[in-house]
Structure formats: C-alpha cells, structure tokens
Design a protein around this motif. Structure first.
Motif, short mmCIF file in Angstrom:
data_model
loop_
_atom_site.label_atom_id
_atom_site.label_comp_id
_atom_site.label_asym_id
_atom_site.label_seq_id
_atom_site.Cartn_x
_atom_site.Cartn_y
_atom_site.Cartn_z
N CYS A 1 0.90 -1.14 0.02
CA CYS A 1 -0.06 -0.01 -0.01
C CYS A 1 0.79 1.26 0.11
CB CYS A 1 -0.77 -0.06 1.24
SG CYS A 1 -2.26 1.40 1.30
N LYS A 2 0.43 2.20 -0.63
CA LYS A 2 1.08 3.65 -0.54
C LYS A 2 1.16 4.18 0.57
CE LYS A 2 0.36 4.73 -5.58
NZ LYS A 2 -0.60 5.69 -6.36
N ARG A 3 1.97 5.11 0.98
CA ARG A 3 1.94 5.66 2.40
C ARG A 3 0.94 6.79 2.09
NH1 ARG A 3 7.27 6.69 5.42
NH2 ARG A 3 7.86 5.51 3.78
N PHE A 4 0.09 6.70 3.23
CA PHE A 4 -0.99 7.47 3.15
C PHE A 4 -1.87 8.08 4.30
CE2 PHE A 4 -3.50 3.85 2.98
CZ PHE A 4 -4.70 4.21 3.69
N ALA A 5 -2.47 8.97 4.54
CA ALA A 5 -3.43 9.58 5.58
C ALA A 5 -4.78 9.60 5.27
CB ALA A 5 -2.77 10.52 6.54
N MET A 6 -5.79 9.16 5.92
CA MET A 6 -7.32 9.36 5.44
C MET A 6 -8.02 10.10 6.65
SD MET A 6 -9.95 6.60 4.00
CE MET A 6 -8.98 6.37 2.68
N HIS A 7 -8.66 10.88 6.26
CA HIS A 7 -9.69 11.77 7.32
C HIS A 7 -11.08 11.08 6.96
CE1 HIS A 7 -11.91 15.27 8.84
NE2 HIS A 7 -11.55 14.48 9.86
N SER B 1 1.85 10.18 0.27
CA SER B 1 3.21 10.67 0.47
C SER B 1 3.87 10.24 -0.63
CB SER B 1 3.58 10.57 1.69
OG SER B 1 3.27 11.31 2.75
N GLU B 2 3.90 10.49 -2.07
CA GLU B 2 4.80 10.09 -3.13
C GLU B 2 5.05 11.33 -3.80
OE1 GLU B 2 2.15 7.59 -5.59
OE2 GLU B 2 0.59 9.37 -5.50
N GLY B 3 6.02 10.92 -4.82
CA GLY B 3 6.61 12.20 -5.68
C GLY B 3 7.10 11.58 -7.05
N PRO B 4 7.39 12.04 -7.92
CA PRO B 4 8.26 11.47 -9.12
C PRO B 4 9.33 10.59 -8.94
CG PRO B 4 7.66 13.78 -9.63
CD PRO B 4 7.33 13.54 -8.21
N ASP B 5 10.30 11.28 -8.07
CA ASP B 5 11.38 10.36 -7.77
C ASP B 5 11.54 9.72 -6.46
OD1 ASP B 5 12.62 11.22 -10.09
OD2 ASP B 5 13.14 13.36 -9.11
N ASP B 6 10.06 9.80 -5.82
CA ASP B 6 9.94 9.27 -4.67
C ASP B 6 8.69 8.63 -4.41
OD1 ASP B 6 10.43 8.86 -1.69
OD2 ASP B 6 9.47 10.78 -1.04
N ASP C 1 9.42 7.93 1.06
CA ASP C 1 10.45 7.88 2.03
C ASP C 1 11.13 9.26 1.96
OD1 ASP C 1 9.86 5.16 2.49
OD2 ASP C 1 11.24 4.59 0.69
N LYS C 2 11.51 10.05 0.93
CA LYS C 2 12.09 11.20 0.99
C LYS C 2 11.40 12.35 1.83
CE LYS C 2 14.85 10.22 -2.97
NZ LYS C 2 14.99 10.62 -4.30
N ASP C 3 9.85 12.14 1.45
CA ASP C 3 8.99 13.16 2.13
C ASP C 3 7.68 12.73 2.42
OD1 ASP C 3 7.90 15.73 3.03
OD2 ASP C 3 7.68 16.48 0.63
N PRO C 4 7.51 11.99 3.66
CA PRO C 4 6.40 11.66 4.00
C PRO C 4 5.27 12.53 4.91
CG PRO C 4 7.99 11.21 5.87
CD PRO C 4 8.76 11.86 4.49
N SER C 5 5.71 13.76 4.73
CA SER C 5 4.85 15.04 5.31
C SER C 5 3.42 14.92 5.10
CB SER C 5 5.55 16.46 5.07
OG SER C 5 5.61 16.68 3.68
N ALA C 6 3.11 14.64 3.95
CA ALA C 6 1.44 14.75 3.50
C ALA C 6 0.82 13.61 4.34
CB ALA C 6 1.53 14.23 1.91
N SER C 7 1.44 12.61 4.57
CA SER C 7 0.88 11.46 5.55
C SER C 7 1.13 11.37 6.84
CB SER C 7 1.08 10.20 4.69
OG SER C 7 2.54 9.81 4.92
#
Length: 98
Positions: A55-61, A73-78, A82-88
């Motif tokens: 599963c992708k790294r996520f947070a759900m309300h 938390s995902e990006g083109p190079d991530d 792992d590099k930026d989990p801040s969204a989740s």
C-alpha cells in the motif's frame, strides 16, 4: 490501514499506544481496500525491494464513513514517500481538516 493481518495491526496499534484515542488501525491482508482506493504501490523500485501487494503511504480523514480527505506521500522520484512523508504525517492530514 496497512496490508497486514489483524494480529499485526492490533500489536502495531498497541505499540503506538493508540488505546483511548480516535485512531483505528485496520488490516487489509488481501489488498482489497488498497486496490479499491487506488492506493496500491506498483512502482518497480519499491516493489522490487518490498514485494508486490503493498500500500502507498497515506493518511485518510474519515467522518461517519465518508472520506473527507486522502493525502498520499509520493513524488516522481519518491514513489514510496520515503524522502518526504509529510503529506501522510499527522500535521499533513490535520491541515486538510481546517
């Protein structure tokens, strides 16, 4: 939610001291909800290391069964976030509740 069975999730919640909080740890051992929410991690990089069915790294309300926000938390190079989990992280999902 994670692609783990109920026993793993129960022990994970216990280790995180979530008793008497609003947090709920849910297991999705067959990835059914993960796939239905289009949150399956399919990038060959992480899948090559972790294996398929993740599963992708996520947070759900969720309020009364209605999904109000999903932060992934995902990006083109991530692809695994792992590099930026801040969204989740807590602050990331809390920002969507304002």
């Amino acid at each position: 939610m994670a692609v783990n069975d109920g026993a793993v999730m129960m022990n994970w919640a216990k280790s995180q001291r979530t008793a008497l909080t609003m947090l709920t740890f849910l297991g999705d051992p067959n990835s059914e909800l993960t796939k239905a929410l289009d949150l399956e991690l399919t990038d060959p990089g992480p899948v090559g290391v972790l294996g398929p069915g993740r599963c992708k790294r996520f947070a759900m309300h969720v309020v009364n069964g209605e999904i109000k926000a999903v932060n992934v938390s995902e990006g083109p190079d991530d692809p695994a976030g792992d590099k930026d989990p801040s969204a989740s992280l807590a602050d990331g999902i809390m920002a969507t509740m304002k």
